[in-house]
Enzyme design. Structure first.
Site, PDB file in Angstrom:
ATOM      1  N   SER A 185       0.855  -1.181   0.000  1.00  0.00           N
ATOM      2  CA  SER A 185       0.000   0.000   0.000  1.00  0.00           C
ATOM      3  C   SER A 185       0.890   1.228   0.000  1.00  0.00           C
ATOM      4  CB  SER A 185      -0.887   0.020   1.250  1.00  0.00           C
ATOM      5  OG  SER A 185      -1.449   1.306   1.460  1.00  0.00           O
ATOM      6  N   TYR A 197      -1.392  -0.978  10.138  1.00  0.00           N
ATOM      7  CA  TYR A 197      -1.537  -1.183   8.699  1.00  0.00           C
ATOM      8  C   TYR A 197      -0.276  -0.723   7.965  1.00  0.00           C
ATOM      9  CZ  TYR A 197      -3.626  -0.909   4.018  1.00  0.00           C
ATOM     10  OH  TYR A 197      -3.894  -1.066   2.683  1.00  0.00           O
TER      11      TYR A 197
END
Length: 242
Positions: free
Chosen positions: A133, A148
């Site tokens: 990401s 995350y």
């Protein structure tokens, strides 16, 4: 070069029931390939060319069993694996519990390790694509996501190490780093004006679609990318440079 002509025909896709995983599976099938889809839940819309199985990809035994079954379902070892399964948790470090941290790291980090390990065991050659990401390379003050971000950074490092280890066996390993993609995981949609404010900053002036990420994944599992390994490719509309 005709990309479809260089695409693998037996592909394992995780997280295949929705979002980016579903888009990857659809794209492979549309190109004439066969998909073995893995997810915690069955896909909402079955289709020709898709064999679906449910599996907990944080469980070593379940992951190994699913990949063993894939060889039979695909009538041969997979030519490529695209690992899209993951979880997002919006939580600043001051509020995040150890249990929340462990869950995100286990699903995103350990899950990627187990899928790559199982893939390396059954593949004879081909390509693996992991999903990182843009969070690996840029902090987010608006939506803090410490676990995350850390898990997606780990995937970048994992990709580089796997590329070195598996390259001599004819297996390439790359990662894709999506930006703001219009999927159920995108929480910005819950904040009025947030999407508009973000897209105004992006060079391409729009949110990404799952198909945008799928296109990058298909390139990375095709022979068109045969000299690319260990790379992390942003699919972010210019988010990392804006």
């Amino acid at each position: 070069m005709d990309l479809n002509a260089t695409l693998p025909r037996r592909v394992i896709v995780t997280g295949a029931s929705s979002g980016i995983g579903r888009a990857v599976g659809d794209a492979v099938i549309d190109s004439g390939g066969r998909v073995y889809g893995l997810d915690l839940r069955a896909p909402a819309v079955p289709r020709d060319g898709l064999v679906s199985r449910t599996a907990d990809l944080t469980d070593p035994a379940a992951t190994a069993a699913a990949f063993d079954d894939a060889e039979s379902a695909l009538t041969g070892p997979p030519d490529a694996v695209v690992h899209c399964a993951g979880v997002y948790r919006w939580r600043p470090i001051s509020e995040m519990t150890v249990a929340e941290w462990d869950r995100v790291m286990r699903i995103n980090g350990t899950g990627s390790f187990l899928v790559a390990q199982a893939a390396a065991r059954v593949m004879t050659r081909g390509a693996i694509v992991l999903l990182s990401s843009v969070a690996y390379g840029r902090g987010d003050a608006a939506e803090p996501c410490v676990a995350y971000s850390a898990s997606k950074g780990a995937i970048v490092s994992l990709t580089q190490q796997l590329a070195v280890e598996l390259g001599p066996r004819g297996i390439r390993v790359n990662a894709v780093a999506p930006g703001m993609i219009d999927t159920p995981m995108l929480t910005l949609g819950d904040t009025p004006g947030a999407v508009a404010a973000l897209t105004e900053r992006l060079p391409v002036q729009r949110l990404g679609e799952p198909a945008d990420v799928a296109a990058a994944c298909l390139f990375l599992i095709s022979e068109a990318s045969s000299y690319i390994t260990g790379a992390t490719i942003p699919v972010d509309g210019g988010y990392l440079i804006s």
